[in-house]
Design a protein around this motif. Structure first.
Motif, PDB file in Angstrom:
ATOM      1  N   GLY A 190      86.383   5.525   9.539  1.00  0.00           N
ATOM      2  CA  GLY A 190      85.412   6.423  10.145  1.00  0.00           C
ATOM      3  C   GLY A 190      84.025   5.809  10.130  1.00  0.00           C
ATOM      4  O   GLY A 190      83.651   5.108   9.175  1.00  0.00           O
ATOM      5  N   ALA A 191      83.264   6.082  11.170  1.00  0.00           N
ATOM      6  CA  ALA A 191      81.937   5.474  11.302  1.00  0.00           C
ATOM      7  C   ALA A 191      81.007   5.842  10.160  1.00  0.00           C
ATOM      8  O   ALA A 191      80.070   5.107   9.844  1.00  0.00           O
ATOM      9  CB  ALA A 191      81.308   5.888  12.628  1.00  0.00           C
ATOM     10  N   GLY A 192      81.253   6.971   9.530  1.00  0.00           N
ATOM     11  CA  GLY A 192      80.390   7.421   8.440  1.00  0.00           C
ATOM     12  C   GLY A 192      80.752   6.850   7.081  1.00  0.00           C
ATOM     13  O   GLY A 192      80.094   7.174   6.082  1.00  0.00           O
ATOM     14  N   ALA A 193      81.760   5.994   7.015  1.00  0.00           N
ATOM     15  CA  ALA A 193      82.153   5.408   5.732  1.00  0.00           C
ATOM     16  C   ALA A 193      81.039   4.508   5.200  1.00  0.00           C
ATOM     17  O   ALA A 193      80.504   3.669   5.917  1.00  0.00           O
ATOM     18  CB  ALA A 193      83.440   4.608   5.891  1.00  0.00           C
ATOM     19  N   LYS A 194      80.687   4.687   3.947  1.00  0.00           N
ATOM     20  CA  LYS A 194      79.655   3.869   3.318  1.00  0.00           C
ATOM     21  C   LYS A 194      80.210   2.469   3.032  1.00  0.00           C
ATOM     22  O   LYS A 194      81.409   2.277   2.872  1.00  0.00           O
ATOM     23  CB  LYS A 194      79.193   4.495   1.999  1.00  0.00           C
ATOM     24  N   HIS A 195      79.315   1.507   2.957  1.00  0.00           N
ATOM     25  CA  HIS A 195      79.737   0.141   2.637  1.00  0.00           C
ATOM     26  C   HIS A 195      80.500   0.106   1.312  1.00  0.00           C
ATOM     27  O   HIS A 195      81.506  -0.596   1.184  1.00  0.00           O
ATOM     28  CB  HIS A 195      78.530  -0.794   2.542  1.00  0.00           C
ATOM     29  N   HIS A 196      80.018   0.848   0.338  1.00  0.00           N
ATOM     30  CA  HIS A 196      80.665   0.876  -0.977  1.00  0.00           C
ATOM     31  C   HIS A 196      82.086   1.429  -0.869  1.00  0.00           C
ATOM     32  O   HIS A 196      83.007   0.952  -1.559  1.00  0.00           O
ATOM     33  CB  HIS A 196      79.848   1.725  -1.945  1.00  0.00           C
ATOM     34  N   GLU A 197      82.283   2.426  -0.013  1.00  0.00           N
ATOM     35  CA  GLU A 197      83.612   3.000   0.159  1.00  0.00           C
ATOM     36  C   GLU A 197      84.575   1.984   0.762  1.00  0.00           C
ATOM     37  O   GLU A 197      85.740   1.908   0.365  1.00  0.00           O
ATOM     38  CB  GLU A 197      83.523   4.239   1.048  1.00  0.00           C
ATOM     39  N   VAL A 198      84.075   1.215   1.732  1.00  0.00           N
ATOM     40  CA  VAL A 198      84.914   0.181   2.350  1.00  0.00           C
ATOM     41  C   VAL A 198      85.236  -0.902   1.326  1.00  0.00           C
ATOM     42  O   VAL A 198      86.372  -1.382   1.225  1.00  0.00           O
ATOM     43  CB  VAL A 198      84.214  -0.438   3.574  1.00  0.00           C
ATOM     44  N   ALA A 199      84.242  -1.278   0.534  1.00  0.00           N
ATOM     45  CA  ALA A 199      84.413  -2.355  -0.439  1.00  0.00           C
ATOM     46  C   ALA A 199      85.398  -1.998  -1.541  1.00  0.00           C
ATOM     47  O   ALA A 199      86.118  -2.876  -2.053  1.00  0.00           O
ATOM     48  CB  ALA A 199      83.058  -2.713  -1.056  1.00  0.00           C
ATOM     49  N   LEU A 252      87.873  -7.726   4.684  1.00  0.00           N
ATOM     50  CA  LEU A 252      86.898  -6.710   5.085  1.00  0.00           C
ATOM     51  C   LEU A 252      86.291  -6.033   3.864  1.00  0.00           C
ATOM     52  O   LEU A 252      85.085  -5.751   3.826  1.00  0.00           O
ATOM     53  CB  LEU A 252      87.559  -5.680   5.997  1.00  0.00           C
ATOM     54  N   ALA A 253      87.109  -5.786   2.852  1.00  0.00           N
ATOM     55  CA  ALA A 253      86.595  -5.213   1.605  1.00  0.00           C
ATOM     56  C   ALA A 253      85.626  -6.193   0.952  1.00  0.00           C
ATOM     57  O   ALA A 253      84.564  -5.804   0.460  1.00  0.00           O
ATOM     58  CB  ALA A 253      87.746  -4.887   0.657  1.00  0.00           C
ATOM     59  N   GLY A 254      85.978  -7.468   0.974  1.00  0.00           N
ATOM     60  CA  GLY A 254      85.100  -8.479   0.403  1.00  0.00           C
ATOM     61  C   GLY A 254      83.791  -8.583   1.152  1.00  0.00           C
ATOM     62  O   GLY A 254      82.721  -8.728   0.546  1.00  0.00           O
ATOM     63  N   LEU A 255      83.858  -8.506   2.463  1.00  0.00           N
ATOM     64  CA  LEU A 255      82.646  -8.539   3.289  1.00  0.00           C
ATOM     65  C   LEU A 255      81.723  -7.380   2.932  1.00  0.00           C
ATOM     66  O   LEU A 255      80.515  -7.560   2.739  1.00  0.00           O
ATOM     67  CB  LEU A 255      83.042  -8.488   4.758  1.00  0.00           C
ATOM     68  N   ALA A 256      82.290  -6.170   2.844  1.00  0.00           N
ATOM     69  CA  ALA A 256      81.480  -4.990   2.536  1.00  0.00           C
ATOM     70  C   ALA A 256      80.831  -5.091   1.168  1.00  0.00           C
ATOM     71  O   ALA A 256      79.720  -4.584   0.953  1.00  0.00           O
ATOM     72  CB  ALA A 256      82.339  -3.738   2.624  1.00  0.00           C
ATOM     73  N   SER A 257      81.499  -5.749   0.242  1.00  0.00           N
ATOM     74  CA  SER A 257      80.980  -5.848  -1.128  1.00  0.00           C
ATOM     75  C   SER A 257      79.763  -6.757  -1.233  1.00  0.00           C
ATOM     76  O   SER A 257      79.040  -6.696  -2.235  1.00  0.00           O
ATOM     77  CB  SER A 257      82.077  -6.354  -2.070  1.00  0.00           C
ATOM     78  N   CYS A 258      79.526  -7.598  -0.230  1.00  0.00           N
ATOM     79  CA  CYS A 258      78.390  -8.520  -0.306  1.00  0.00           C
ATOM     80  C   CYS A 258      77.255  -8.122   0.639  1.00  0.00           C
ATOM     81  O   CYS A 258      76.346  -8.905   0.897  1.00  0.00           O
ATOM     82  CB  CYS A 258      78.835  -9.946  -0.039  1.00  0.00           C
ATOM     83  N   ILE A 259      77.294  -6.897   1.149  1.00  0.00           N
ATOM     84  CA  ILE A 259      76.211  -6.411   2.001  1.00  0.00           C
ATOM     85  C   ILE A 259      75.040  -5.955   1.129  1.00  0.00           C
ATOM     86  O   ILE A 259      75.211  -5.145   0.210  1.00  0.00           O
ATOM     87  CB  ILE A 259      76.675  -5.238   2.876  1.00  0.00           C
ATOM     88  N   GLY A 260      73.851  -6.461   1.412  1.00  0.00           N
ATOM     89  CA  GLY A 260      72.628  -5.999   0.754  1.00  0.00           C
ATOM     90  C   GLY A 260      72.709  -5.943  -0.755  1.00  0.00           C
ATOM     91  O   GLY A 260      73.127  -6.885  -1.423  1.00  0.00           O
ATOM     92  N   ASP A 261      72.334  -4.775  -1.291  1.00  0.00           N
ATOM     93  CA  ASP A 261      72.354  -4.536  -2.731  1.00  0.00           C
ATOM     94  C   ASP A 261      73.055  -3.209  -2.986  1.00  0.00           C
ATOM     95  O   ASP A 261      73.463  -2.530  -2.040  1.00  0.00           O
ATOM     96  CB  ASP A 261      70.925  -4.536  -3.288  1.00  0.00           C
ATOM     97  N   PRO A 262      73.249  -2.797  -4.256  1.00  0.00           N
ATOM     98  CA  PRO A 262      73.961  -1.545  -4.526  1.00  0.00           C
ATOM     99  C   PRO A 262      73.374  -0.329  -3.822  1.00  0.00           C
ATOM    100  O   PRO A 262      74.113   0.560  -3.384  1.00  0.00           O
ATOM    101  CB  PRO A 262      73.856  -1.414  -6.052  1.00  0.00           C
ATOM    102  N   GLN A 263      72.046  -0.262  -3.720  1.00  0.00           N
ATOM    103  CA  GLN A 263      71.424   0.878  -3.056  1.00  0.00           C
ATOM    104  C   GLN A 263      71.819   0.941  -1.580  1.00  0.00           C
ATOM    105  O   GLN A 263      72.145   2.001  -1.042  1.00  0.00           O
ATOM    106  CB  GLN A 263      69.896   0.803  -3.193  1.00  0.00           C
TER     107      GLN A 263
END
Length: 267
Positions: free
Chosen positions: A70-79, A91-102
């Motif tokens: 879903g488009a509303g899924a947060k990066h953390h949720e995907v990771a 894809l999970a690995g990619l999401a885990s390296c986006i920006g910072d925890p915030q």
């Protein structure tokens, strides 16, 4: 900030109506791009339509041989999703390296894809996996969705609802992050699919693109050596204080080799 009206949409249909009735309205999901833009007074919307809590934009599942997010899924949720980790670990690995925890706990996959920042991570996965973007109006294949610097095929009032990723045989993503922002100075997503090998590059140029020469070379064997001697046309690559065109072209080659090593299980 400029003065604006804040409206919390109660449904996707209501959000569509609010956009149709207010030409200068903007959607608010994670707000990772919109809020800084407002603070800098670079945008002047009449309404902010909050869609962050809409259940219609949430959910992660595998259906019909595709990973549906879903488009509303947060990066953390995907990771951290067990479903994503099993279906498309890259894809999970990619999401885990986006920006910072915030950023990962606030930003959304739909917002990132719709914004199409030239250094964002998700567009590489969307294009690399040949995903389909499903909106409130239609379905758009990745090849036609991304159209250049912060530009997509989305029309006025069109909202991204979900993204459908075909399941690859295997895939890997590696990027060279900017030390301050975490954005990709060069990122390469390689997917080995039933239709062949796809190589998507982000961060190097004005938008995500496929490196088709690498795809042709890797079709003969998924080995880093296959990339030796391949050249990239860097004339349109980004050229700034962080890295010039030639440096970014070299980064793409290096990241591609690292992605291949990751693909084969080597670090």
């Amino acid at each position: 900030m400029y003065q604006f009206n804040y409206v919390k949409a109660r449904s996707l249909q209501e959000a569509v109506k609010l956009l149709a009735g207010n030409a200068e309205a903007k959607l608010l999901a994670g707000g990772m791009t919109l809020l800084p833009t407002l603070k800098q007074r670079l945008a002047k919307p009449t309404h902010l339509v909050d869609i962050a809590q809409l259940a219609e934009l949430r959910g992660i599942a595998v259906r019909g041989g595709k990973l549906v997010i879903g488009a509303g899924a947060k990066h953390h949720e995907v990771a951290t999703s067990a479903v994503v980790k099993k279906a498309v670990p890259a894809l999970a690995g990619l999401a885990s390296c986006i920006g910072d925890p915030q950023v990962r706990n606030q930003g959304t996959i739909g917002g990132s894809v719709a914004n199409n920042d030239p250094a964002a991570d998700y567009p590489a996965a969307v294009l690399g996996l040949n995903a389909t973007i499903v909106t409130t109006k239609r379905e758009i294949v990745a090849e036609k969705f991304f159209q250049g610097l912060f530009t997509t095929a989305l029309e006025e009032g069109e909202i991204v609802v979900r993204i459908e990723f075909p399941l690859p045989k295997r895939a890997a993503y590696v990027k060279f992050p900017h030390p301050a922002s975490g954005y990709a100075m060069a990122g390469v997503f390689i997917a080995h699919t039933v239709e062949g090998v796809r190589v998507a590059v982000t961060g190097a140029g004005p938008g995500v693109f496929r490196w088709k020469e690498a795809e042709a070379a890797l079709a003969k064997g998924l080995k880093p050596a296959a990339l030796e001697g391949l050249k990239l046309d860097s004339r349109e690559f980004n050229n700034d204080i962080h890295a010039d065109r030639e440096y970014r072209a070299n980064l793409v080659r290096v990241m591609a080799k690292r992605a291949l090593a990751k693909l084969s299980g080597r670090k």
